[in-house]
Design a protein around this motif. Structure first.
Motif, mmCIF file in Angstrom:
data_model
loop_
_atom_site.group_PDB
_atom_site.id
_atom_site.type_symbol
_atom_site.label_atom_id
_atom_site.label_comp_id
_atom_site.label_asym_id
_atom_site.label_seq_id
_atom_site.Cartn_x
_atom_site.Cartn_y
_atom_site.Cartn_z
ATOM 1 N N ARG A 178 0.826 -1.196 0.000
ATOM 2 C CA ARG A 178 0.000 0.000 0.000
ATOM 3 C C ARG A 178 0.870 1.260 0.000
ATOM 4 N N ALA A 179 1.942 1.254 0.783
ATOM 5 C CA ALA A 179 2.818 2.424 0.843
ATOM 6 C C ALA A 179 3.489 2.667 -0.506
ATOM 7 N N MET A 180 3.923 1.598 -1.195
ATOM 8 C CA MET A 180 4.508 1.740 -2.524
ATOM 9 C C MET A 180 3.502 2.383 -3.474
ATOM 10 N N HIS A 181 2.290 1.845 -3.470
ATOM 11 C CA HIS A 181 1.247 2.366 -4.351
ATOM 12 C C HIS A 181 0.961 3.835 -4.057
ATOM 13 N N ASP A 182 0.745 4.141 -2.782
ATOM 14 C CA ASP A 182 0.301 5.487 -2.427
ATOM 15 C C ASP A 182 1.400 6.530 -2.615
ATOM 16 N N ARG A 183 2.653 6.129 -2.476
ATOM 17 C CA ARG A 183 3.744 7.094 -2.655
ATOM 18 C C ARG A 183 3.773 7.631 -4.093
ATOM 19 N N PRO A 236 -0.465 -19.090 -18.883
ATOM 20 C CA PRO A 236 -0.670 -18.122 -17.788
ATOM 21 C C PRO A 236 0.657 -17.824 -17.106
ATOM 22 N N PHE A 237 0.856 -16.569 -16.755
ATOM 23 C CA PHE A 237 2.103 -16.203 -16.085
ATOM 24 C C PHE A 237 1.961 -14.846 -15.428
ATOM 25 N N VAL A 238 2.153 -14.792 -14.114
ATOM 26 C CA VAL A 238 2.235 -13.530 -13.397
ATOM 27 C C VAL A 238 3.703 -13.136 -13.343
ATOM 28 N N HIS A 239 4.036 -12.035 -13.981
ATOM 29 C CA HIS A 239 5.430 -11.601 -14.084
ATOM 30 C C HIS A 239 5.779 -10.798 -12.824
ATOM 31 N N PRO A 240 6.498 -11.389 -11.869
ATOM 32 C CA PRO A 240 6.735 -10.692 -10.602
ATOM 33 C C PRO A 240 7.531 -9.402 -10.757
ATOM 34 N N LEU A 241 8.421 -9.335 -11.744
ATOM 35 C CA LEU A 241 9.204 -8.110 -11.929
ATOM 36 C C LEU A 241 8.327 -6.972 -12.444
ATOM 37 N N MET A 242 7.344 -7.305 -13.266
ATOM 38 C CA MET A 242 6.397 -6.291 -13.716
ATOM 39 C C MET A 242 5.545 -5.798 -12.554
ATOM 40 N N VAL A 243 5.079 -6.736 -11.731
ATOM 41 C CA VAL A 243 4.224 -6.358 -10.605
ATOM 42 C C VAL A 243 4.993 -5.454 -9.647
ATOM 43 N N LEU A 244 6.182 -5.877 -9.252
ATOM 44 C CA LEU A 244 6.931 -5.175 -8.210
ATOM 45 C C LEU A 244 7.637 -3.917 -8.716
ATOM 46 N N GLY A 245 8.071 -3.937 -9.960
ATOM 47 C CA GLY A 245 8.808 -2.803 -10.486
ATOM 48 C C GLY A 245 7.936 -1.710 -11.073
ATOM 49 N N PHE A 246 6.677 -2.066 -11.430
ATOM 50 C CA PHE A 246 5.860 -1.107 -12.170
ATOM 51 C C PHE A 246 4.373 -1.141 -11.787
ATOM 52 N N ASP A 247 3.748 -2.309 -11.906
ATOM 53 C CA ASP A 247 2.290 -2.367 -11.777
ATOM 54 C C ASP A 247 1.797 -2.007 -10.382
ATOM 55 N N VAL A 248 2.630 -2.245 -9.363
ATOM 56 C CA VAL A 248 2.219 -1.961 -7.989
ATOM 57 C C VAL A 248 1.865 -0.491 -7.787
ATOM 58 N N VAL A 262 11.000 1.441 -3.517
ATOM 59 C CA VAL A 262 11.158 0.807 -4.819
ATOM 60 C C VAL A 262 11.714 -0.598 -4.620
ATOM 61 N N PHE A 263 11.349 -1.479 -5.532
ATOM 62 C CA PHE A 263 11.796 -2.866 -5.515
ATOM 63 C C PHE A 263 13.264 -2.952 -5.922
#
Length: 243
Positions: free
Chosen positions: A26-31, A103-115, A170-171
């Protein structure tokens, strides 16, 4: 700003224990909500380090529309080879044709950008799918900076985990057992963070196996917030979209 103050207050109230994985997400998103770039393009210089120490270079061209879409073209571009990540699926492309899809959840996309875009609940669900244990968090240091480690207890460098720098939120690192050989440990590092307006961009990514570098990515010709056509992210129209 109020949410940043809330997060700081939560940290002060729990000085003896780190915040939860949910609080960190949440803190990552809100920042950075509303401040992160929406598109990103760059040329990626790759270096593979072989077992014998030899080096093999290659070049990719990448296009990201955030959240959730990433197109990678392998040079020479007219070979029609590449990979597409969209809708939590991975498509392999050869000769401008989809050769596999899964199917594939790309963790680097989620943590580096999508979050920084997705609702906290969606980011949590995607990360738990990887899977990461978001209920387990400890604090550490990395590259001289304080970090939160989500997914593993202190001293455990094997269990799937991601590291988030406390100051910039940041991740910076992901560790998990190898996909092909689970006795090995994959270590992915986002390095060389550069400011992009109020946001950040890691211009170097390293992939290590059991502490030895195997793959290096270095980004050049970086551009953000340039218009990108939807056709770029349609696997059925790969040839139409390629540069």
């Amino acid at each position: 700003m109020l949410l940043d103050l809330w997060f700081a207050a939560a940290l002060a109230a729990s000085a003896d224990s780190p915040p939860s994985g949910r609080d960190i997400i949440r803190a990552m998103h809100d920042r950075y909500a509303g401040k992160w770039y929406h598109t990103l393009t760059f040329v990626q210089q790759n270096t593979v380090t072989r077992q014998d120490g030899g080096k093999e270079p290659s070049v990719w061209r990448e296009y990201a529309a955030l959240p959730g879409r990433l197109r990678i073209e392998f040079e020479p571009v007219d070979s029609g080879k590449g990979v597409l990540f969209v809708n939590d699926s991975q498509y392999a492309i050869d000769a401008d044709t989809v050769t596999s899809a899964a199917p594939f959840v790309h963790p680097l996309m989620v943590l580096g950008f999508d979050v920084y875009f997705d609702a906290v609940e969606r980011s949590m669900a995607r990360l738990e799918h990887v899977p990461f244990d978001l209920s387990t968090v400890h604090e550490d240091t990395w590259d001289g900076r304080s970090v939160y480690v989500v997914g593993a207890r202190a001293g455990d460098l094997r269990t799937p985990q991601f590291w988030v720098e406390k100051e910039r939120l940041v991740f910076v690192r992901l560790l998990q057992p190898g996909q092909r050989d689970t006795s090995r440990t994959t270590d992915i590092r986002f390095n060389d963070y550069r400011p992009v307006g109020a946001a950040w961009l890691s211009a170097e990514v390293l992939f290590l196996v059991d502490g030895r570098e195997r793959w290096r990515e270095e980004y050049t010709q970086i551009r953000t917030d340039v218009p990108l056509a939807d056709v770029l992210f349609d696997p059925r129209q790969w040839k139409k979209g390629r540069s």
